[in-house]
Design a protein around this motif. Structure first.
Motif, mmCIF file in Angstrom:
data_model
loop_
_atom_site.group_PDB
_atom_site.id
_atom_site.type_symbol
_atom_site.label_atom_id
_atom_site.label_comp_id
_atom_site.label_asym_id
_atom_site.label_seq_id
_atom_site.Cartn_x
_atom_site.Cartn_y
_atom_site.Cartn_z
ATOM 1 N N ILE A 151 0.275 -4.807 6.314
ATOM 2 C CA ILE A 151 0.257 -3.695 5.117
ATOM 3 C C ILE A 151 1.704 -3.386 4.923
ATOM 4 C CG2 ILE A 151 -0.503 -1.594 4.591
ATOM 5 C CD1 ILE A 151 -2.804 -1.881 6.808
ATOM 6 N N ARG A 211 -2.148 5.321 1.117
ATOM 7 C CA ARG A 211 -3.700 5.258 1.540
ATOM 8 C C ARG A 211 -4.060 4.962 2.774
ATOM 9 N NH1 ARG A 211 -4.877 1.973 -4.065
ATOM 10 N NH2 ARG A 211 -5.369 3.728 -5.205
ATOM 11 N N SER A 212 -3.286 5.377 3.750
ATOM 12 C CA SER A 212 -3.376 5.207 5.099
ATOM 13 C C SER A 212 -5.120 5.233 5.532
ATOM 14 C CB SER A 212 -2.806 5.988 5.890
ATOM 15 O OG SER A 212 -3.070 7.302 5.902
ATOM 16 N N TYR A 254 0.088 5.750 8.446
ATOM 17 C CA TYR A 254 -0.452 4.468 8.675
ATOM 18 C C TYR A 254 -0.684 4.122 10.052
ATOM 19 C CZ TYR A 254 -0.823 3.265 3.685
ATOM 20 O OH TYR A 254 -1.012 3.097 2.435
ATOM 21 N N ASP A 312 -4.354 -3.030 -2.298
ATOM 22 C CA ASP A 312 -5.123 -2.441 -1.145
ATOM 23 C C ASP A 312 -6.497 -1.766 -1.524
ATOM 24 O OD1 ASP A 312 -4.513 -0.324 -2.574
ATOM 25 O OD2 ASP A 312 -3.231 0.613 -1.204
ATOM 26 N N ASP A 313 -7.015 -2.279 -2.439
ATOM 27 C CA ASP A 313 -8.463 -1.437 -2.751
ATOM 28 C C ASP A 313 -9.387 -2.464 -3.350
ATOM 29 O OD1 ASP A 313 -7.281 -2.356 -5.106
ATOM 30 O OD2 ASP A 313 -7.435 -0.145 -6.272
ATOM 31 N N SER A 347 0.888 -1.253 0.045
ATOM 32 C CA SER A 347 -0.091 -0.152 0.063
ATOM 33 C C SER A 347 0.774 1.134 -0.011
ATOM 34 C CB SER A 347 -1.119 0.071 1.043
ATOM 35 O OG SER A 347 -1.923 1.121 1.139
ATOM 36 N N CYS A 384 -7.316 2.271 2.957
ATOM 37 C CA CYS A 384 -6.732 0.942 2.580
ATOM 38 C C CYS A 384 -8.018 -0.112 2.733
ATOM 39 C CB CYS A 384 -5.432 0.498 3.584
ATOM 40 S SG CYS A 384 -4.527 -0.965 3.060
#
Length: 261
Positions: free
Chosen positions: A34, A14-15, A44, A87-88, A11, A18
């Protein structure tokens, strides 16, 4: 429900979004890592426990670098397999329903841990599976069989740590890696009833958008490694082209071999 193998989620930036990790936590599953860059660590840490974070040695090296580091880290723990996931992701199961006297396919939400556990159980019965993964929702409706062999695995899959395959930086790494696995003699398995869905590239902030937009030679470098592939125009892709479908996948005829055979 638990899994035998660790989930790793590369990742970047995108903290607070995620999505894959958020879904795992929603299903009360906390045994994941992660994989983040040093520059993102503090961000994060605002949302996740330190135990859920694996910090890369360097920043801005790309997805291939992150996945290769993850594989080597997993190998150092003596794990035979490890999961790697974007992560999406959202997760679904493909089912058949009877509507107006006709059988129709339908995607319904699924507990991803249940799906991953099913895949782990299948893989545990065979000795030559290099990768085993879910399939993208865009292709699920075309599939007639529950499983498909010797195709590339993308975005969400179980990786065999005993293969010699390596993720190479700044190429189309999913395709490149699966080809290495297959040429080594392993088989890959896609589970066509277990589905992942992710948003169109570049539609969610963060991630690796800058890596791809700033690397126009990504496909050129891939073609140098695999000259049998060709490009085609694609107005919806970042650089205006993508890789053509290739019959190379049909040349692999290996199948899973059960232990004891």
């Amino acid at each position: 429900m638990s899994l035998k193998y660790t989930i790793y989620i590369p990742s970047k930036n995108r903290s607070d979004n995620c999505k894959t990790a958020q879904i795992l936590l929603k299903h009360e599953f906390k045994s994941f890592k992660i994989v983040i860059e040093p520059q993102d660590y503090k961000d994060y840490l605002k949302y996740y426990n330190e135990d859920n974070l694996l910090i890369l040695p360097k920043n801005d090296m790309g997805l291939g670098y992150s996945r290769q580091y993850t594989k080597e880290y997993s190998q150092s723990l003596k794990e035979k397999y490890h999961w790697t996931m974007d992560d999406d992701l959202d997760f679904y199961k493909r089912i058949n329903t009877l509507e107006d006297g006709k059988v129709k396919g339908k995607n319904v939400p699924v507990d991803p841990i249940w799906a991953f556990s099913h895949i782990e159980q299948y893989v545990s019965e065979y000795k030559n599976i290099g990768q085993a993964g879910l399939i993208h929702q865009a292709f699920a409706w075309t599939k007639k069989h529950d499983r498909e062999y010797n195709k590339q695995c993308c975005s969400c899959y179980l990786n065999n740590n005993e293969t010699q395959a390596q993720y190479r930086c700044k190429v189309k790494d999913d395709t490149d890696y699966s080809l290495q696995v297959l040429f080594e003699g392993y088989t890959t398995v896609n589970f066509n009833r277990f589905i992942y869905k992710n948003p169109p590239f570049g539609k969610v902030k963060g991630g690796l958008t800058s890596e791809y937009t700033n690397n126009p030679n990504r496909y050129d470098d891939f073609l140098k490694l695999w000259p049998s592939f060709e490009l085609k125009k694609s107005p919806n892709s970042i650089h205006g082209y993508t890789i053509k479908p290739n019959r190379i996948w049909k040349t692999f005829d290996q199948r899973p071999i059960r232990y004891g055979n």
